[in-house]
Design an enzyme around this catalytic site. Structure first.
Site, PDB file in Angstrom:
ATOM      1  N   ARG A  82       0.830  -1.222   0.000  1.00  0.00           N
ATOM      2  CA  ARG A  82       0.000   0.000   0.000  1.00  0.00           C
ATOM      3  C   ARG A  82       0.857   1.262   0.000  1.00  0.00           C
ATOM      4  O   ARG A  82       0.513   2.269  -0.607  1.00  0.00           O
ATOM      5  CB  ARG A  82      -0.950  -0.022   1.190  1.00  0.00           C
ATOM      6  CG  ARG A  82      -2.076  -1.034   0.961  1.00  0.00           C
ATOM      7  CD  ARG A  82      -2.982  -1.136   2.144  1.00  0.00           C
ATOM      8  NE  ARG A  82      -3.540   0.146   2.538  1.00  0.00           N
ATOM      9  CZ  ARG A  82      -3.973   0.413   3.756  1.00  0.00           C
ATOM     10  NH1 ARG A  82      -3.905  -0.501   4.710  1.00  0.00           N
ATOM     11  NH2 ARG A  82      -4.482   1.594   4.046  1.00  0.00           N
ATOM     12  N   ASP A 138      -3.000   8.305   4.126  1.00  0.00           N
ATOM     13  CA  ASP A 138      -2.184   8.381   2.902  1.00  0.00           C
ATOM     14  C   ASP A 138      -1.397   9.678   2.715  1.00  0.00           C
ATOM     15  O   ASP A 138      -0.647   9.816   1.755  1.00  0.00           O
ATOM     16  CB  ASP A 138      -3.048   8.118   1.657  1.00  0.00           C
ATOM     17  CG  ASP A 138      -4.203   9.125   1.505  1.00  0.00           C
ATOM     18  OD1 ASP A 138      -4.091  10.276   2.001  1.00  0.00           O
ATOM     19  OD2 ASP A 138      -5.210   8.756   0.881  1.00  0.00           O
ATOM     20  N   HIS A 181      -6.612   8.228  12.098  1.00  0.00           N
ATOM     21  CA  HIS A 181      -6.203   6.821  12.039  1.00  0.00           C
ATOM     22  C   HIS A 181      -4.714   6.660  11.728  1.00  0.00           C
ATOM     23  O   HIS A 181      -4.290   5.610  11.250  1.00  0.00           O
ATOM     24  CB  HIS A 181      -7.062   6.063  11.015  1.00  0.00           C
ATOM     25  CG  HIS A 181      -8.500   5.917  11.432  1.00  0.00           C
ATOM     26  ND1 HIS A 181      -9.523   5.634  10.556  1.00  0.00           N
ATOM     27  CD2 HIS A 181      -9.089   6.030  12.660  1.00  0.00           C
ATOM     28  CE1 HIS A 181     -10.677   5.568  11.229  1.00  0.00           C
ATOM     29  NE2 HIS A 181     -10.441   5.814  12.495  1.00  0.00           N
ATOM     30  N   ASN A 236      -8.014   9.117   6.671  1.00  0.00           N
ATOM     31  CA  ASN A 236      -7.050   8.526   5.743  1.00  0.00           C
ATOM     32  C   ASN A 236      -5.636   8.553   6.313  1.00  0.00           C
ATOM     33  O   ASN A 236      -5.270   9.471   7.047  1.00  0.00           O
ATOM     34  CB  ASN A 236      -7.078   9.268   4.402  1.00  0.00           C
ATOM     35  CG  ASN A 236      -8.425   9.155   3.730  1.00  0.00           C
ATOM     36  OD1 ASN A 236      -9.242   8.339   4.143  1.00  0.00           O
ATOM     37  ND2 ASN A 236      -8.668   9.960   2.716  1.00  0.00           N
ATOM     38  N   CYS A 272       8.025   1.201  17.356  1.00  0.00           N
ATOM     39  CA  CYS A 272       8.348  -0.058  18.020  1.00  0.00           C
ATOM     40  C   CYS A 272       7.247  -0.382  19.029  1.00  0.00           C
ATOM     41  O   CYS A 272       6.863   0.477  19.819  1.00  0.00           O
ATOM     42  CB  CYS A 272       9.701   0.078  18.720  1.00  0.00           C
ATOM     43  SG  CYS A 272      10.023  -1.275  19.862  1.00  0.00           S
TER      44      CYS A 272
HETATM   45  C1  BJW Z   1     -16.403   8.375  -3.037  1.00  0.00           C
HETATM   46  C2  BJW Z   1     -15.631   8.258  -4.206  1.00  0.00           C
HETATM   47  C3  BJW Z   1     -15.367   9.453  -4.898  1.00  0.00           C
HETATM   48  C4  BJW Z   1     -15.839   6.313  -3.377  1.00  0.00           C
HETATM   49  N1  BJW Z   1     -15.852  10.623  -4.447  1.00  0.00           N
HETATM   50  N2  BJW Z   1     -16.873   9.533  -2.602  1.00  0.00           N
HETATM   51  C5  BJW Z   1     -19.596  -2.992  16.534  1.00  0.00           C
HETATM   52  C6  BJW Z   1     -19.003  -4.225  16.327  1.00  0.00           C
HETATM   53  C7  BJW Z   1     -17.614  -4.362  16.274  1.00  0.00           C
HETATM   54  C8  BJW Z   1     -16.781  -3.281  16.437  1.00  0.00           C
HETATM   55  C9  BJW Z   1     -17.382  -2.066  16.642  1.00  0.00           C
HETATM   56  C10 BJW Z   1     -18.771  -1.915  16.695  1.00  0.00           C
HETATM   57  N3  BJW Z   1     -19.040  -0.610  16.877  1.00  0.00           N
HETATM   58  C11 BJW Z   1     -17.887   0.042  16.940  1.00  0.00           C
HETATM   59  C12 BJW Z   1     -16.868  -0.830  16.817  1.00  0.00           C
HETATM   60  C13 BJW Z   1     -15.454  -0.520  16.846  1.00  0.00           C
HETATM   61  C14 BJW Z   1     -14.801  -0.299  15.511  1.00  0.00           C
HETATM   62  C15 BJW Z   1     -15.820   0.057  14.424  1.00  0.00           C
HETATM   63  O1  BJW Z   1     -16.231   1.174  14.271  1.00  0.00           O
HETATM   64  N4  BJW Z   1     -16.200  -0.932  13.624  1.00  0.00           N
HETATM   65  C16 BJW Z   1     -17.221  -0.718  12.585  1.00  0.00           C
HETATM   66  C17 BJW Z   1     -16.726  -1.282  11.268  1.00  0.00           C
HETATM   67  C18 BJW Z   1     -18.506  -1.336  13.051  1.00  0.00           C
HETATM   68  N5  BJW Z   1     -13.893   0.806  15.728  1.00  0.00           N
HETATM   69  C19 BJW Z   1     -12.679   0.619  16.226  1.00  0.00           C
HETATM   70  O2  BJW Z   1     -12.242  -0.498  16.497  1.00  0.00           O
HETATM   71  C20 BJW Z   1     -11.873   1.873  16.483  1.00  0.00           C
HETATM   72  N6  BJW Z   1     -11.365   1.886  17.800  1.00  0.00           N
HETATM   73  C21 BJW Z   1     -12.170   1.871  18.877  1.00  0.00           C
HETATM   74  O3  BJW Z   1     -13.377   1.817  18.792  1.00  0.00           O
HETATM   75  O4  BJW Z   1     -11.466   1.949  20.060  1.00  0.00           O
HETATM   76  C22 BJW Z   1     -12.200   1.793  21.273  1.00  0.00           C
HETATM   77  C23 BJW Z   1     -12.004   0.377  21.732  1.00  0.00           C
HETATM   78  C24 BJW Z   1     -10.813   0.021  22.300  1.00  0.00           C
HETATM   79  C25 BJW Z   1     -10.645  -1.273  22.764  1.00  0.00           C
HETATM   80  C26 BJW Z   1     -11.648  -2.217  22.575  1.00  0.00           C
HETATM   81  C27 BJW Z   1     -12.822  -1.858  21.934  1.00  0.00           C
HETATM   82  C28 BJW Z   1     -13.008  -0.536  21.511  1.00  0.00           C
HETATM   83  C29 BJW Z   1     -10.666   1.925  15.554  1.00  0.00           C
HETATM   84  C30 BJW Z   1     -11.064   1.977  14.129  1.00  0.00           C
HETATM   85  C31 BJW Z   1      -9.830   1.916  13.257  1.00  0.00           C
HETATM   86  C32 BJW Z   1     -10.170   1.873  11.774  1.00  0.00           C
HETATM   87  N7  BJW Z   1      -9.011   1.531  11.044  1.00  0.00           N
HETATM   88  C33 BJW Z   1      -9.086   1.502   9.588  1.00  0.00           C
HETATM   89  C34 BJW Z   1      -7.723   1.002   9.056  1.00  0.00           C
HETATM   90  C35 BJW Z   1      -6.677   2.138   9.192  1.00  0.00           C
HETATM   91  C36 BJW Z   1      -5.303   1.673   8.847  1.00  0.00           C
HETATM   92  C37 BJW Z   1      -5.129   1.366   7.385  1.00  0.00           C
HETATM   93  O5  BJW Z   1      -5.486   2.161   6.498  1.00  0.00           O
HETATM   94  O6  BJW Z   1      -4.589   0.307   7.120  1.00  0.00           O
HETATM   95  O7  BJW Z   1      -9.379   2.809   9.085  1.00  0.00           O
HETATM   96  S1  BJW Z   1     -10.427   0.504   8.953  1.00  0.00           S
HETATM   97  C38 BJW Z   1     -10.824   1.587   7.608  1.00  0.00           C
HETATM   98  O8  BJW Z   1     -12.140   2.152   7.809  1.00  0.00           O
HETATM   99  C39 BJW Z   1      -9.825   2.749   7.707  1.00  0.00           C
HETATM  100  C40 BJW Z   1     -10.692   3.921   7.383  1.00  0.00           C
HETATM  101  O9  BJW Z   1     -10.109   5.101   7.862  1.00  0.00           O
HETATM  102  C41 BJW Z   1     -12.008   3.558   8.028  1.00  0.00           C
HETATM  103  C42 BJW Z   1     -13.193   4.303   7.461  1.00  0.00           C
HETATM  104  O10 BJW Z   1     -13.397   3.957   6.128  1.00  0.00           O
HETATM  105  P1  BJW Z   1     -13.827   5.082   5.079  1.00  0.00           P
HETATM  106  O11 BJW Z   1     -12.771   6.093   4.946  1.00  0.00           O
HETATM  107  O12 BJW Z   1     -15.182   5.563   5.404  1.00  0.00           O
HETATM  108  O13 BJW Z   1     -13.819   4.246   3.720  1.00  0.00           O
HETATM  109  P2  BJW Z   1     -14.970   3.322   3.083  1.00  0.00           P
HETATM  110  O14 BJW Z   1     -14.309   2.440   2.108  1.00  0.00           O
HETATM  111  O15 BJW Z   1     -15.787   2.662   4.131  1.00  0.00           O
HETATM  112  O16 BJW Z   1     -15.935   4.337   2.334  1.00  0.00           O
HETATM  113  C43 BJW Z   1     -15.521   5.035   1.179  1.00  0.00           C
HETATM  114  C44 BJW Z   1     -16.617   5.981   0.761  1.00  0.00           C
HETATM  115  O17 BJW Z   1     -16.167   6.770  -0.321  1.00  0.00           O
HETATM  116  C45 BJW Z   1     -17.911   5.273   0.291  1.00  0.00           C
HETATM  117  O18 BJW Z   1     -19.025   5.892   0.927  1.00  0.00           O
HETATM  118  C46 BJW Z   1     -17.935   5.551  -1.220  1.00  0.00           C
HETATM  119  O19 BJW Z   1     -19.253   5.678  -1.737  1.00  0.00           O
HETATM  120  C47 BJW Z   1     -17.195   6.868  -1.301  1.00  0.00           C
HETATM  121  N8  BJW Z   1     -16.505   7.164  -2.569  1.00  0.00           N
HETATM  122  N9  BJW Z   1     -15.286   7.011  -4.425  1.00  0.00           N
HETATM  123  C48 BJW Z   1     -16.595  10.695  -3.345  1.00  0.00           C
HETATM  124  N10 BJW Z   1     -14.631   9.511  -6.088  1.00  0.00           N
END
Ligand code: BJW
Length: 248
Positions: free
Chosen positions: A69, A103, A118, A101, A126
């Site tokens: 990536r 990136d 994030h 993001n 480390c």
């Molecule tokens: C366009 C387009 C164009 C396309 N123009 N638009 C219930 C069950 C289980 C877990 C949970 C739960 N409720 C909450 C949680 C916790 C969990 C969570 O939220 N999970 C959900 C999935 C349900 N959250 C966490 O674990 C967070 N931490 C936390 O809660 O800590 C407290 C805690 C501690 C200890 C124990 C328990 C809790 C941390 C979340 C970390 C997210 N990490 C990632 C990876 C980052 C690293 C990496 O990049 O490798 O972050 S996951 C991924 O999702 C990444 C993103 O930042 C994040 C959000 O995604 P995003 O940006 O919205 O992307 P997409 O793909 O979903 O959407 C893209 C959009 O663009 C779409 O709408 C398209 O239509 C649009 N689009 N082209 C305009 N040209």
């Protein structure tokens, strides 16, 4: 594109603007989103790549995925959406980008106030002593790099599922959103918490919530105004409107 009178009035009167962004804003730079038709999580399982347990189970696999990536991100360029956001700073005294993001494209586009909820894929640390390493400090040759100080495993400085977000950055980003006059929510599915709370809090605090996305999301019914289309097309059009409303 013809904008609503209410939106034009908000653009004209606003002083503090927040852009809350997600993977969709970088899609037109050639970086895959996570969910949706071509999303990363369609092909790869988040639980095998984006959690600390996954890293401990198979650090080589996780490193390989991040190196892949990083290559894509390094070769990518900010697109007209990132550039338009950066240019808003010429027209408003307080412009912040609160991004999910990793990136770095907002900074590379020239945005000054970027809150990375994030983390950042270019940094590493480390897991034992938290010594930080930039990308140029590390070589990856198939073997996972270890810390020069203590020999611990080095991981990317990104936030995985189940991990806490960087507290100061989250609080500052949230505060910017709460005090904004307009909060743009761009290219995010708005389903990952706690980040997804930020636009909700912004609107509850009186900000005008504008969604920019290619399709409806969890937030669409809650937003004050939704603009559907690629952010690389819509944001430059909003900027053009701003230019006619406000002098640099
Ligand atoms: C366009 C387009 C164009 C396309 N123009 N638009 C219930 C069950 C289980 C877990 C949970 C739960 N409720 C909450 C949680 C916790 C969990 C969570 O939220 N999970 C959900 C999935 C349900 N959250 C966490 O674990 C967070 N931490 C936390 O809660 O800590 C407290 C805690 C501690 C200890 C124990 C328990 C809790 C941390 C979340 C970390 C997210 N990490 C990632 C990876 C980052 C690293 C990496 O990049 O490798 O972050 S996951 C991924 O999702 C990444 C993103 O930042 C994040 C959000 O995604 P995003 O940006 O919205 O992307 P997409 O793909 O979903 O959407 C893209 C959009 O663009 C779409 O709408 C398209 O239509 C649009 N689009 N082209 C305009 N040209």
């Amino acid at each position: 594109m013809k904008f609503s009178d209410e939106f034009i009035e908000k653009l004209s009167e606003a002083e503090r603007i927040v852009f809350f962004t997600g993977a969709g804003i970088s899609a037109e730079s050639g970086i895959s989103t996570f969910r949706g038709k071509d999303g990363i999580w369609n092909k790869l399982k988040p639980e095998e790549l984006a959690s600390f347990d996954a890293f401990l189970r198979n650090p080589e696999l996780v490193w390989e995925w991040y190196q892949y990536r990083r290559k894509i991100v390094n070769e990518a360029q900010p697109n007209p959406g990132h550039l338009a956001i950066a240019e808003f700073e010429k027209y408003y005294k307080d412009v912040s980008v609160v991004t999910q993001n990793v990136d770095n494209l907002h900074r590379r586009a020239g945005s000054s106030n970027v809150y990375e909820l994030h983390g950042n894929i270019e940094r590493n640390y480390c897991i034992n002593c938290r010594t930080f390493y930039n990308k140029e400090d590390l070589q990856f040759s198939g073997k996972i790099p270890v810390c020069k100080s203590c020999g611990g495993l080095i991981r990317p400085d990104v936030v995985w599922f189940g991990e806490f977000l960087p507290e100061d950055i989250f609080n500052d980003g949230e505060s910017k959103a709460i005090h904004s006059d307009i909060c743009f929510v761009v290219g995010t599915s708005a389903i990952v918490y706690p980040a997804a709370n930020i636009p909700i809090l912004a609107k509850r605090s009186g900000s005008f919530l504008v969604e920019v996305n290619i399709e409806e999301t969890e937030l669409t019914n809650f937003a004050d105004y939704s603009l559907f289309g690629p952010s690389g097309k819509i944001l430059p059009q909003i900027l053009e409107e701003v230019k006619t409303l406000r002098k640099a």
